[in-house]
Design a protein around this motif. Structure first.
Motif: not given
Length: 352
Positions: A75-76, A106-107, A164-165, A174-177
């Motif tokens: 995805g990135l 996300a793995p 995993y993220v 907050g946002a997942t990262h």
């Protein structure tokens, strides 16, 4: 009897002298509650603690990999990354890693061969994994939603699952990262300049197959079917691209059966009209001219990778445009031939 008592007293005194020293050594290697996970002489401390792990670290080699693939499997691309190393943090601190935004679960995979140094949970870092990597470097992965089933001393191949993220620790709410750190000589360095590419698509599928076979899956999708549906929901474009390139005969990728099934059963998203700066159909190469070249040049300028800053959207496919296109192709794992053909077109279309 008296002799025995004296011996015992001497032994007790001896223990009293050495135990504080031993306790000090252990506490230096283990983070206290509420503190950041294990800092300082990461690799050197492990060498002193375990000769077995020291030998494993030696087997990684003394040369660090200058360029690394993104540790987020799907995805990135490098142009999705935003610089944030060194940003100010509370308490006068600075940000010691790179935050890579990605969806939950996300793995995350190892960009190199590695040795697991530490796996744990901290108040600020959340779920974390430390690894020794080639060249005496240490990689750190923080805020994981879940960690892989790893133990200290485990040997990892490139592409093996780290976890995993998520947004655990002080990232909660907050946002997942992924918070990703690279320590060189025990000092944090900016990972961004080294994250120049992604894993080849065929390798991505192989690594995904290994994850499915291991059944080391996140709790929210803890069987193969649910995990495959999650992957297709998040990364359908990459799986469709793999099928497209295989049918075209340019690669030979076999998707896992559960992914094939999920592609048929998970509803596809509504098709969005391509962005105006996405190149359209048609092959382009050195010497091509016209509106399609202008579109390609605008696309390269928008990505700003390598020599793209020197491109002028004049509709003439010259050496500068070719070099900028080759730089972009290399950054996303394509053959860097500087020509806009079916493979490059399929890739750009699937990532627009």
């Amino acid at each position: 009897m008296t002799k025995i008592k004296i011996t015992a007293s001497i032994f007790a005194l001896f223990l009293g002298l050495i135990l504080p020293l031993g306790g000090s050594t252990i506490s230096a290697q283990t983070p206290a509650e509420g503190q950041s996970p294990w800092r300082g002489s990461d690799i050197s401390a492990w060498r002193e603690r375990s000769s077995t792990i020291s030998r494993k670290i030696d087997s990684l080699g003394g040369t660090a990999e200058a360029e690394l693939p993104l540790p987020i499997l799907f995805g990135l691309t490098p142009d999705n990354l935003t610089p944030n190393f060194g940003d100010p943090r509370s308490g006068g601190r600075t940000h010691e890693g790179l935050d890579i935004m990605a969806p939950r679960n996300a793995p995350i995979v190892s960009p190199t061969k590695a040795i697991v140094l530490r796996v744990g949970t901290g108040e600020t870092s959340g779920n974390y994994v430390y690894t020794a990597n080639p060249g005496g470097e240490t990689f750190v992965y923080m805020h994981l939603n879940e960690m892989s089933e790893l133990d200290e001393g485990d040997e990892l191949d490139k592409g093996d699952l780290i976890g995993y993220v998520g947004n655990t620790g002080n990232a909660a709410g907050g946002a997942t990262h992924l918070h990703f750190e690279i320590h060189v000589n025990d000092k944090p360095t900016d990972p961004l300049p080294r994250l120049k590419r992604i894993f080849p698509l065929a390798d991505k599928i192989d690594y995904l197959e290994n994850i499915l076979d291991s059944r080391d899956l996140p709790a929210q999708a803890d069987d193969e079917k649910e995990f495959a549906e999650l992957m297709v929901t998040m990364y359908r474009k990459e799986f469709v691209l793999a099928k497209t390139l295989t049918v075209a005969g340019t690669v030979n990728i076999t998707l896992p059966k559960v992914i094939e099934t999920a592609l048929l059963t998970v509803p596809a998203p509504v098709v969005v009209v391509p962005k105006s700066n996405t190149p359209t159909n048609g092959n382009l190469a050195l010497g091509s001219k016209g509106a399609a070249v202008v579109t390609l040049q605008k696309f390269l300028i928008s990505k700003n990778i390598g020599t793209a800053s020197f491109v002028v959207a004049d509709g003439s496919f010259g050496p500068i445009t070719k070099k900028a296109l080759a730089d972009y192709q290399a950054s996303v794992g394509l053959a860097a031939d500087g020509s806009y053909g079916p493979i490059t077109r399929a890739y750009i279309t699937s990532h627009s």
